[in-house]
Scaffold this active site. Structure first.
Site, PDB file in Angstrom:
ATOM      1  N   THR A   1      50.289  45.310  42.472  1.00  0.00           N
ATOM      2  CA  THR A   1      50.233  46.773  42.609  1.00  0.00           C
ATOM      3  C   THR A   1      48.778  47.204  42.444  1.00  0.00           C
ATOM      4  OG1 THR A   1      50.895  46.994  40.285  1.00  0.00           O
ATOM      5  CG2 THR A   1      52.622  47.234  41.961  1.00  0.00           C
TER       6      THR A   1
ATOM      7  N   LYS B   1      51.955  39.244  38.146  1.00  0.00           N
ATOM      8  CA  LYS B   1      51.222  40.463  38.461  1.00  0.00           C
ATOM      9  C   LYS B   1      51.174  41.311  37.209  1.00  0.00           C
ATOM     10  CE  LYS B   1      52.445  44.193  39.170  1.00  0.00           C
ATOM     11  NZ  LYS B   1      52.530  45.443  38.304  1.00  0.00           N
TER      12      LYS B   1
ATOM     13  N   THR C   1      56.041  41.876  29.668  1.00  0.00           N
ATOM     14  CA  THR C   1      54.895  42.760  29.785  1.00  0.00           C
ATOM     15  C   THR C   1      54.396  42.878  31.216  1.00  0.00           C
ATOM     16  OG1 THR C   1      53.541  40.838  29.205  1.00  0.00           O
ATOM     17  CG2 THR C   1      54.105  42.330  27.452  1.00  0.00           C
TER      18      THR C   1
ATOM     19  N   GLU D   1      43.515  47.575  34.288  1.00  0.00           N
ATOM     20  CA  GLU D   1      43.072  48.645  35.181  1.00  0.00           C
ATOM     21  C   GLU D   1      41.720  49.207  34.744  1.00  0.00           C
ATOM     22  OE1 GLU D   1      47.442  50.118  36.702  1.00  0.00           O
ATOM     23  OE2 GLU D   1      46.519  51.090  34.967  1.00  0.00           O
TER      24      GLU D   1
ATOM     25  N   ASN E   1      44.961  55.744  37.024  1.00  0.00           N
ATOM     26  CA  ASN E   1      46.282  56.230  36.639  1.00  0.00           C
ATOM     27  C   ASN E   1      46.470  57.716  36.879  1.00  0.00           C
ATOM     28  OD1 ASN E   1      47.998  53.989  35.394  1.00  0.00           O
ATOM     29  ND2 ASN E   1      45.935  53.606  34.614  1.00  0.00           N
TER      30      ASN E   1
ATOM     31  N   THR F   1      49.544  58.342  44.638  1.00  0.00           N
ATOM     32  CA  THR F   1      48.933  58.532  45.944  1.00  0.00           C
ATOM     33  C   THR F   1      48.217  57.283  46.398  1.00  0.00           C
ATOM     34  OG1 THR F   1      46.967  59.473  44.889  1.00  0.00           O
ATOM     35  CG2 THR F   1      48.673  60.996  45.649  1.00  0.00           C
TER      36      THR F   1
END
EC number: 2.3.1.35
Length: 402
Positions: free
Chosen positions: A152, A178, A189, A275, A397, A402
């Site tokens: 993702t 992932k 997790t 991230e 985040n 979008t």
């Protein structure tokens, strides 16, 4: 144990593929349906999210692994199929049925996984086309495509493989995972799929997976969020021809340790790919009174936003580490703690130690930053992994849908 190139198709008898179904409908061309299959039924085990809100594929697959047998897994990215009600359960079952039909196996032998946006119904027409495309592309070389299809916000696919000798036979373990956001103990997790050609009793497989998970995926934290969808599945098809591994048998420990090593490698890759992350944080706690205390303490430091922000800012603010140890729930005497940043000692017996700020800055500029704490409360130790907290985490985040 020897490390190998590749992932889930490294063990004998496994094929995989990744296909583009355009599940998000944005025309990006990203692979978003993964299919993984063994040519024979497998002993299977799984560990699943502790979140009370569980996605439909988690509920479905958890029920199926209770039998201890699977043969294949279908997974999609871009849509979590979570908080989607009874239709979500029907869609998860339909994914299993479609994949099983394409493979020529019973639907009960299919595991299902999803990851992505919560609360949006699956576009089943696209998912169906993606499953058919993935089934047509299955091959022993398809592991990398499958690893890409489950991503993702990940910035790179995560694979690992290793082999070892068990009872005169060569056993191989492969895996893909992932995860970069919503990563936090406890299990699961993230999404992880493990394959092995080892002959393993289902009970031994469950025990080994739980043990390996506690040492790996349950010791990473990115943002303190536990997802609705997370699971780790392991499939063992027995084609290596080794003596069957039973709980407590002579070969159990070698297999369990190799499985843990593969999952630790992937756990570190997930933490490294947090991230917006720029640095991997490793926290080693030793001298704890219990293993539980060691794990609590290490995870608390890795999960501290203040520690993560300090690492991003390359600020040797070691007091934040001690504060996190203090609220972790681990029992220790603060007046006995030793603390290091890399090789630089920050604290000795609860007292600050003068250190070279320039040297500390050099340590913090590295891509991997290690903190070590000795609690002097016992003999137990644990290691946890996390990442720094950056401006980009908020950007990613803030616009996820979008």
């Amino acid at each position: 144990m020897e490390w190998l190139a590749g992932g889930v198709t490294a063990p004998a008898g496994f094929v995989a593929a990744g296909a583009c179904a355009d599940i998000k409908g944005n025309g990006a061309g990203k692979k978003d349906v993964a299919l993984l299959a063994s040519r024979v039924p497998c002993a299977a085990a799984g560990v699943y999210t502790t979140n009370l809100v569980k996605a439909a594929p988690v509920v479905l697959t958890r029920g199926r692994t209770e039998t201890g047998e699977l043969q294949a897994v279908v997974a999609n990215s871009g849509n979590a199929n979570a908080c989607t009600g009874e239709q979500g359960m029907r869609d998860a079952a339909e994914m299993a049925r479609l994949a099983a039909e394409a493979l020529g196996i019973r639907p009960e032998l299919m595991g299902v996984a999803s990851t992505g946006v919560i609360g949006v119904p699956l576009p089943m027409d696209r998912v169906s086309a993606g499953i058919r495309a993935a089934a047509a592309a299955l091959s022993p070389e398809g592991g990398a495509d499958a690893a890409e299809a489950i991503m993702t916000t990940d910035t790179f696919p995560k694979q690992a493989a290793a082999r070892l000798e068990i009872g005169g036979a060569t056993v191989t373990i492969g895996a893909m995972a992932k995860g970069s956001g919503m990563i936090h103990p406890n299990m699961a997790t993230m999404l992880g799929f493990v394959t092995t050609d080892a002959a393993v009793d289902a009970a031994a497989l469950r025990e080994a997976l739980r043990e390996a998970t506690d040492r790996s995926f349950n010791m990473i934290t990115v943002d303190g969020d536990t997802s609705t969808n997370d699971m780790v599945l392991v499939l063992a098809n027995g084609l290596a021809g080794n003596p069957r591994i039973m709980p407590g048998s002579a070969h159990y420990r070698a297999f369990a340790d190799a499985l843990a090593a593969v999952l630790i490698h992937l756990a570190k890759e997930i933490a490294r790919d947090g991230e917006g992350a720029t640095k991997l944080i490793e926290v080693r706690v030793k001298g704890a009174a219990t293993l539980s205390d060691a794990r609590k303490a290490a995870r608390a430091v890795c999960g501290s936003n203040l520690v993560k922000a300090a690492v991003f800012g390359e600020d040797a603010n070691w007091g934040r580490v001690l504060a996190a140890l203090g609220y972790s729930g681990a029992q220790f005497d603060p007046g006995r703690v030793d603390l290091w940043l890399g090789d630089l000692q920050m604290m000795r017996a609860g007292e600050p130690v003068a250190f070279d700020e320039a040297a500390a800055a050099r340590v913090l500029r590295e891509k991997e930053v290690v903190f070590t704490a000795d609690l002097h409360a016992g003999e137990c130790e644990a290691t946890a992994w996390g990442c720094d907290l950056t401006y980009d985490y908020v950007k990613i985040n803030g616009s996820y849908r979008t």
